[in-house]
Design an enzyme around this catalytic site. Structure first.
Site, PDB file in Angstrom:
ATOM      1  NE  ARG A  20      -1.765 -10.271  -4.086  1.00  0.00           N
ATOM      2  CZ  ARG A  20      -0.599 -10.839  -4.393  1.00  0.00           C
ATOM      3  NH1 ARG A  20       0.255 -10.235  -5.189  1.00  0.00           N
ATOM      4  NH2 ARG A  20      -0.292 -12.015  -3.902  1.00  0.00           N
ATOM      5  CG  ASN A  38      -0.786  -8.335  -1.213  1.00  0.00           C
ATOM      6  OD1 ASN A  38      -1.981  -8.130  -1.269  1.00  0.00           O
ATOM      7  ND2 ASN A  38      -0.284  -9.557  -1.106  1.00  0.00           N
TER       8      ASN A  38
END
Length: 90
Positions: A20, A38
């Site tokens: 990320r 996520n």
């Protein structure tokens, strides 16, 4: 170049490897907006908006990172979000 918005779901070793943060870093450098997060099932979801070539460069950069192993991606095109200006982690 016209803008597009894509939803991408990444499968593979994509959680716990800095995915990320790398996505946010590269997306910001490439002038993309959108988000990444996520998912409980071990995948990572992303919506990226910008030029098709910038999104392709983002995907190439992520695929070259150590520890990240993208096995496959589910991709679909979405309508543009006009008021969105930056890329963030959700």
């Amino acid at each position: 170049m016209p803008e597009v918005r894509k939803q991408i779901i990444f499968h593979g070793r994509v959680q716990g490897v800095g995915f990320r943060y790398m996505a946010m870093h590269y997306a910001s450098l490439l002038g993309l907006s959108g988000w990444v997060r996520n998912e409980p099932n071990g995948t990572v979801s992303m919506e990226a908006q910008g030029s098709e070539s910038a999104i392709s460069r983002l995907l190439e950069a992520l695929n070259q990172r150590p520890y990240i192993s993208i096995e496959w991606m589910d991709t679909k095109e979405l309508p543009l979000v006009q008021e969105e200006r930056r890329f963030r982690i959700r």
